[in-house]
Enzyme design. Structure first.
Site, PDB file in Angstrom:
ATOM      1  N   CYS A  76       8.208  50.274  -5.937  1.00 25.32           N
ATOM      2  CA  CYS A  76       6.945  50.340  -5.204  1.00 25.32           C
ATOM      3  C   CYS A  76       7.015  51.530  -4.272  1.00 25.32           C
ATOM      4  CB  CYS A  76       6.740  49.042  -4.414  1.00 25.32           C
ATOM      5  SG  CYS A  76       5.299  49.031  -3.325  1.00 25.32           S
ATOM      6  N   CYS A 202       1.660  55.670  -7.914  1.00 24.63           N
ATOM      7  CA  CYS A 202       1.733  54.212  -7.784  1.00 24.63           C
ATOM      8  C   CYS A 202       2.129  53.666  -9.147  1.00 24.63           C
ATOM      9  CB  CYS A 202       0.390  53.633  -7.341  1.00 24.63           C
ATOM     10  SG  CYS A 202       0.287  51.825  -7.349  1.00 24.63           S
TER      11      CYS A 202
END
Length: 297
Positions: A76, A202
Site C-alpha cells: 500500500c 496505487c
C-alpha cells in the site's frame, strides 16, 4: 525466530494489494503468503497519517503474533508513506518491503519527458512523496493527479458485472472516474509535449488498466510496482538466509515442482469476506475457501 518455511505477510487497505501478491506468487513459487485486506478501515488514502500509522502497526503486530511471518510486504503506497519508517524502527529484525510510486522507472521509460502520476491523495501529499519528487524535479515534467474515490470504487466493482462489449469507458463507476481524472491531466501520446508514461501510484489501479488504456491510447507506457517489489522481497529473503527451498523436485529430477497457489496462500479481511472472495476469484483465480474474515483491533 521465523523459519524459512514461515509465511510472508502482505497487507493493503483493501483488495488492491492483490496485484502485488500476484507478482509475489509468480516470482516465488515455493513461498507461503498471508494476505490481509484491512477493508473495514479503507480507504487509507483518504485518512490522516496518524490513523494509517496506527492501523499499520496493528496489522504488523497481528501478522507477527498470529501467523509468525518471516517478512512483511506493505502493499500500500499510503501506508508505506505514513508508517514504514516507524515499523522498520520498531521491528528491526523483520525484513520489510514497502511501495512508492515508481518515479525512477518512469524516468527511464519516458521519451517525451512528460510523466503522469496518479495515486491516492494520502500518497501524493505525503512528505515521503514530496522528497521523492524534489529529488527528480529537474529530470522531467510531472503531472500529479490525486484520484479521490477511485480505489474505493475499484473495491466495490469486484462484485458487479463488467461493462457490455463496446460500451463507453464511462459506463462504469470506475471508468467514469478514470476518464475524469485523466482528462484533467492533459493530453496523452508519444508526440512531443504529450504525457507518454503513466505511473500507477496505487496498487488498486492495476485492476483498471483496461479503462485507463481506453483513455490514454495504446502507446502510453504504464509503470507499476508489483514485479520490482517481488524482486526486492526475494533479494531480502535470500540475503537473510530465509528463502524457502523447494520441498521436492519435478518429474525426472529436473526443475523443482512449484507448490500450487491454493495451498500456499491464506487471504484474510477485516471487512466483508464476500468482497475478498470475489476479488480473489476474479483477479487471482483463487477459490473462495482461501478467504476468511478476522478482527484486528
Amino acid at each position: 525466530m521465523p523459519l524459512a518455511s514461515s509465511p510472508i505477510g502482505v497487507f493493503d487497505s483493501g483488495v488492491g494489494g492483490l496485484s502485488v501478491l500476484r507478482a509475489l506468487l509468480a516470482a516465488m513459487p515455493n513461498e507461503r503468503f498471508v494476505y490481509l485486506a484491512d477493508s473495514a478501515h479503507a480507504p487509507y488514502g483518504e485518512r490522516g497519517d496518524t490513523y494509517v500509522s496506527a492501523r499499520t502497526h496493528a496489522i504488523a503486530d497481528y501478522l507477527c503474533a498470529q501467523h509468525g511471518i518471516k517478512a512483511l510486504v506493505v502493499a500500500c503506497n499510503t501506508a508505506t508513506a505514513a508508517a514504514i519508517h516507524e515499523v522498520r524502527s520498531s521491528r528491526p529484525e523483520l525484513p520489510l518491503v514497502g511501495l512508492e510510486p515508481a518515479i525512477k522507472p518512469a524516468l527511464a521509460a519516458t521519451r517525451t519527458g512528460h510523466v503522469g502520476v496518479i495515486g491516492t491523495r494520502g500518497t501524493l501529499t505525503s512528505a515521503k512523496f514530496a522528497r521523492l519528487m524534489t529529488s527528480v524535479a529537474e529530470q522531467a515534467h510531472f503531472v500529479i493527479q490525486p484520484c479521490d474515490g477511485l480505489a474505493h470504487a475499484i473495491e466495490r466493482s469486484v462484485s458487479r458485472p463488467g461493462p457490455l462489449p463496446g460500451a463507453p469507458v464511462e459506463a462504469t463507476e470506475t471508468g467514469k472516474l478514470c476518464k475524469t481524472y485523466l482528462e484533467a491531466m492533459g493530453a496523452f501520446g508519444t508526440a512531443p509535449g504529450l504525457i507518454d508514461t503513466l505511473v500507477l501510484g496505487c496498487t488498486h489501479y492495476v485492476f483498471v488498466a483496461d479503462e485507463l488504456r481506453a483513455i490514454t491510447g495504446p502507446d502510453v507506457q504504464f509503470i507499476e510496482t508489483g514485479e520490482p517489489v517481488a524482486r526486492q522481497t526475494q533479494r531480502l529473503l535470500e540475503a537473510g538466509g530465509i528463502a524457502n527451498a523447494p520441498a521436492d523436485m519435478g518429474a525426472g529430477g529436473g526443475q523443482p515442482a512449484a507448490t500450487p497457489a491454493t495451498s500456499r496462500v491464506q487471504l484474510l479481511t477485516t471487512g466483508p469476506v464476500e468482497m475478498l472472495q470475489a476479488a480473489a476469484q476474479r483477479w487471482l483465480d483463487l477459490p473462495a475457501q482461501c478467504c476468511s474474515s478476522v478482527t484486528v483491533p
